[in-house]
Each structure stands twice: as structure tokens, then as C-alpha cells.
Design an enzyme around this catalytic site. Structure first.
Site, PDB file in Angstrom:
ATOM      1  N   THR A 127       0.816  -1.216   0.000  1.00 51.93           N
ATOM      2  CA  THR A 127       0.000   0.000   0.000  1.00 51.93           C
ATOM      3  C   THR A 127       0.852   1.270   0.000  1.00 51.93           C
ATOM      4  O   THR A 127       0.563   2.196  -0.768  1.00 51.93           O
ATOM      5  CB  THR A 127      -0.983  -0.021   1.187  1.00 51.93           C
ATOM      6  OG1 THR A 127      -1.785  -1.194   1.097  1.00 51.93           O
ATOM      7  CG2 THR A 127      -1.878   1.208   1.184  1.00 51.93           C
TER       8      THR A 127
ATOM      9  N   GLU B 242       0.957   9.685  -5.490  1.00 52.18           N
ATOM     10  CA  GLU B 242       1.462  11.027  -5.206  1.00 52.18           C
ATOM     11  C   GLU B 242       2.390  11.499  -6.326  1.00 52.18           C
ATOM     12  O   GLU B 242       2.347  12.667  -6.727  1.00 52.18           O
ATOM     13  CB  GLU B 242       2.178  11.065  -3.857  1.00 52.18           C
ATOM     14  CG  GLU B 242       1.207  10.939  -2.689  1.00 52.18           C
ATOM     15  CD  GLU B 242       1.743  11.565  -1.433  1.00 52.18           C
ATOM     16  OE1 GLU B 242       1.678  12.808  -1.307  1.00 52.18           O
ATOM     17  OE2 GLU B 242       2.237  10.802  -0.581  1.00 52.18           O
TER      18      GLU B 242
ATOM     19  N   GLY C 235       2.163  17.063   0.358  1.00 52.93           N
ATOM     20  CA  GLY C 235       0.943  16.360   0.721  1.00 52.93           C
ATOM     21  C   GLY C 235       0.474  16.781   2.104  1.00 52.93           C
ATOM     22  O   GLY C 235       1.280  16.934   3.016  1.00 52.93           O
TER      23      GLY C 235
ATOM     24  N   HIS D 193      -7.091   0.482  -0.531  1.00 47.28           N
ATOM     25  CA  HIS D 193      -6.360  -0.499  -1.351  1.00 47.28           C
ATOM     26  C   HIS D 193      -7.266  -1.712  -1.388  1.00 47.28           C
ATOM     27  O   HIS D 193      -7.374  -2.450  -0.407  1.00 47.28           O
ATOM     28  CB  HIS D 193      -5.010  -0.805  -0.701  1.00 47.28           C
ATOM     29  CG  HIS D 193      -4.074  -1.540  -1.602  1.00 47.28           C
ATOM     30  ND1 HIS D 193      -2.744  -1.677  -1.304  1.00 47.28           N
ATOM     31  CD2 HIS D 193      -4.251  -2.183  -2.793  1.00 47.28           C
ATOM     32  CE1 HIS D 193      -2.142  -2.360  -2.261  1.00 47.28           C
ATOM     33  NE2 HIS D 193      -3.039  -2.682  -3.170  1.00 47.28           N
TER      34      HIS D 193
ATOM     35  N   ARG E 118      -2.966  18.269  -1.652  1.00 45.16           N
ATOM     36  CA  ARG E 118      -1.616  18.811  -1.640  1.00 45.16           C
ATOM     37  C   ARG E 118      -1.726  20.312  -1.481  1.00 45.16           C
ATOM     38  O   ARG E 118      -2.753  20.898  -1.815  1.00 45.16           O
ATOM     39  CB  ARG E 118      -0.841  18.436  -2.907  1.00 45.16           C
ATOM     40  CG  ARG E 118      -0.655  16.915  -3.044  1.00 45.16           C
ATOM     41  CD  ARG E 118       0.230  16.543  -4.211  1.00 45.16           C
ATOM     42  NE  ARG E 118       1.615  16.930  -3.986  1.00 45.16           N
ATOM     43  CZ  ARG E 118       2.483  16.259  -3.246  1.00 45.16           C
ATOM     44  NH1 ARG E 118       2.117  15.159  -2.624  1.00 45.16           N
ATOM     45  NH2 ARG E 118       3.728  16.681  -3.119  1.00 45.16           N
TER      46      ARG E 118
END
Length: 124
Positions: free
Chosen positions: A33, A41, A60, A67, A111
Site C-alpha cells: 500500500t 502522489e 501532501g 487499497h 496537496r
């Protein structure tokens, strides 16, 4: 001008360094994950970087990811980041991942636009 509703896609063949074992999130040789999130990202960064002012970057600030299915090392995955909203310096992305059988993960990423020198000066 930031690319609202545009998508960046990355395609990667999974290697050992993408495994849950390698990233420390488990003891199975499957797509970890944290590795999936890192690729999501990366896609978001690549999407907006060419559109930022000189000296600006993004960091971030919030992540909500599911997942949903395992993927074996050696398979190819595609991750996508779509910029869905700009609220001042806050950027909101829809993020997804899929393999040859379909979706393996999805979520939302926030972000924030920062200015490198000012941001790093705060850490000194």
C-alpha cells in the site's frame, strides 16, 4: 493556470522494491500500500509541477486511500491522478490505481502549494 480535470497516468511494472515486504507494510510479496500511495502522489506531482510558479512546489497534507485488491509483483499497474479542485493553494486530486484485472485502489489526495525557500527556512 493549473490543469483542472486533467489526469496524469503512470504505468509501472512492479518490482521487489514495490512489495509490502520491502516497504515494511507486511510480510507478503505483493504490491505494498505505501508503494501504491507513493506512485499516486508521484502522478499528482507530475501533473501540476509544470504549471507552478518559479520556486513553488507542493506537499501532501491529507490522504484517504482504499487499497481494494492485491497485485502480484511482476504485474503492470497504472496509477492516475486527476486534479479535481483548486481552493487557493490547496489542490484536491482523485487518485486511482488499476492492474490488468481492474481497479486495485482509489481515494482522494490533498496537496498544498508552498514556496521552497520559505518552506525550508521554517525548518532551519
Amino acid at each position: 493556470m493549473l490543469p483542472i480535470h486533467q489526469t496524469c497516468q503512470l504505468e509501472v511494472t512492479l518490482q521487489d522494491h514495490h512489495s509490502a515486504i520491502h516497504v515494511g507494510s507486511g510480510d507478503l510479496p505483493v504490491f505494498g500500500t505505501p508503494a501504491m500511495i507513493a506512485l499516486m502522489e508521484k502522478a499528482s506531482v507530475q501533473l501540476v509541477a509544470p504549471h507552478l510558479e518559479e520556486g513553488a512546489s507542493t506537499v501532501g497534507i491529507h490522504l484517504d486511500v482504499h487499497h481494494t485488491r492485491a497485485t502480484a509483483i511482476g504485474q503492470t499497474v497504472r496509477v492516475m491522478a486527476t486534479l479535481t479542485e483548486v481552493d487557493g493553494r490547496k489542490l484536491i486530486f482523485d487518485i486511482r490505481a488499476e492492474d490488468s484485472q481492474g481497479e486495485i485502489g482509489h481515494g482522494t489526495l490533498e496537496r498544498f502549494i508552498v514556496y521552497r525557500d520559505k518552506f525550508m527556512a521554517k525548518l532551519a
